[in-house]
Design an enzyme around this catalytic site. Structure first.
Site: not given
Ligand SMILES: NC(=O)c1ccc[n+]([C@@H]2O[C@H](COP(=O)([O-])OP(=O)(O)OC[C@H]3O[C@@H](n4cnc5c(N)ncnc54)[C@H](O)[C@@H]3O)[C@@H](O)[C@H]2O)c1
Length: 357
Positions: A38, A86-87, A137-139, A162, A164, A166, A261, A293-294
């Site tokens: 959370l 993940a972050e 991720t595709d990134e 990010y 890197a 992943k 975008n 831009d980022r």
């Molecule tokens: N959102 C996208 O477009 C996308 C695309 C490709 C891949 N992904 C991957 O999919 C996964 C989920 O993405 P999302 O967008 O739902 O992420 P999000 O940021 O919405 O959610 C991440 C979740 O992980 C939890 N979390 C973070 N650190 C934690 C820890 N140390 N221990 C336990 N829980 C922890 C957070 O509380 C949160 O609920 C990620 O691994 C992300 O890299 C996301």
């Protein structure tokens, strides 16, 4: 084979909450453990309906804490782990890279360490059926020009802390598979959108900015291209990969719907005009503001998903315009969820980055 006892890390996040809802719709699912720390991105309000299901349990814990992970594995006895924790926000990884290293790299390593010890203790039949699915991720493959696509054998070329982090997590997963035989699967998702996404990412950010009467900040000239997938399609792909994916397999779960975008934001403006509160024509489009831009902003991502679609008997169902309409409708109809995240860290983030009042 369909998994029956599934431990989901990051289940309170955007994709994780839809994955849990999807798992609970399957009669083969006996139990789901949502293992989530959370952070600012996790929200239990995203799982209000699912929490009523007796098969669902929540544990607030971190993948960085070996003891917590070990205890969860021993108590819950999963036959499948879906690792989504993940972050996830590239902008934050530029300002605070350390958290990304801690969660995405160290956290994945700790989870793998505990999982392989647990897996080795399983009887042969259960060990054979066990799956560790890592959501990537595709990134990780870097940026493309105007043409071409990523393939399963494309080299890793991450460009942000990010991507890197992943990539490092993907390498750890593969190393546990090669060194210890842990049955691992990796899915590479494209840009996901839909309900319950924390509004720092492009689409929910624009929806809430627009409804708040604020400007719509678009990076650079808005010509960066992403491949968009609706969150239910992504959750279905992850489920299919858990059921049909082969250990060692890499699966491309993209939406095959590339958009700049700027086009995304313009379509969103039209959708808001159609189904949002009454405004004069062109009201939202006038709010688009091009901002600096980022740094290191990738130009284009695109994956060739044909093999995955065949191997997993899966394909995305939502056309972008339809998914966007569902998404806007959800944010309009769920003010309590929106209110729950518009405090504390979120407001501070918006103030710092967009001068949100
Ligand atoms: N959102 C996208 O477009 C996308 C695309 C490709 C891949 N992904 C991957 O999919 C996964 C989920 O993405 P999302 O967008 O739902 O992420 P999000 O940021 O919405 O959610 C991440 C979740 O992980 C939890 N979390 C973070 N650190 C934690 C820890 N140390 N221990 C336990 N829980 C922890 C957070 O509380 C949160 O609920 C990620 O691994 C992300 O890299 C996301």
């Amino acid at each position: 084979m369909a998994p029956s006892r599934i431990l989901v890390t990051g289940g309170a996040g955007f994709i994780g909450s839809t994955v849990i809802a999807t798992l609970l719709k399957k009669s083969s699912t006996q139990a789901v453990l949502n293992f989530d720390a959370l952070t600012y991105a996790g929200n239990l309000l995203s799982l209000q309906e699912e929490a009523k299901d007796p098969r669902y349990t929540f544990q607030r814990a971190s993948v960085q804490n070996l003891e917590e992970v070990q205890r969860a594995l021993e108590d819950f006895q999963p036959d499948c782990i879906l690792h989504l924790a993940a972050e996830t926000h590239v902008d934050r990884s530029l300002n605070h890279p350390q958290t990304f290293l801690e969660t995405n790299v160290l956290g994945t390593g700790i989870l793998l360490q505990a999982t392989s010890a647990y897996w080795e203790s399983l009887p042969l039949e259960k060990a054979d059926a066990f799956r560790f699915l890592h959501v990537s991720t595709d990134e990780v493959f870097g940026s493309l020009g105007d043409s071409g696509q990523f393939h399963q054998d494309s080299p890793y070329a991450p460009t942000s802390p990010y991507s890197a982090s992943k990539s490092a997590a993907d390498h750890l997963v593969r190393s546990w598979e090669k060194s210890f035989g842990l049955p691992c699967i990796i899915t590479h998702g494209s840009n996901c959108y839909g309900p319950k996404q924390f509004p720092e990412k492009l689409i929910p950010l624009m929806i809430l900015q627009a409804l708040n009467g604020d400007s719509l900040p678009v990076y650079g000239d808005g010509q960066q291209i992403r491949d968009w997938i609706y969150v239910q399609d992504q959750a279905d792909a992850i489920y299919q990969a858990a059921c049909l994916g082969k250990p060692g397999g890499t699966y491309f779960t993209g939406g095959s719907q590339e958009q700049t975008n700027l086009l995304v934001v313009e379509t969103l403006c039209r959708t808001l005009e159609e189904i949002g509160p009454f405004v004069e024509s062109g009201f939202y489009k006038k709010k688009i503001k091009f901002v600096q831009d980022r740094p290191g902003h990738d130009y284009r991502y695109s994956m060739d998903c044909r093999k995955t679609q065949l191997d997993l008997d899966w394909k995305p169902h939502y056309a972008f315009a339809d998914g966007l309409r569902e998404t806007v409708r959800w944010y309009l109809n769920n003010p309590a969820w929106v209110k729950s995240i518009q405090t504390g860290e979120y407001r501070q983030w918006m103030d710092e980055n967009y001068g949100w009042r």
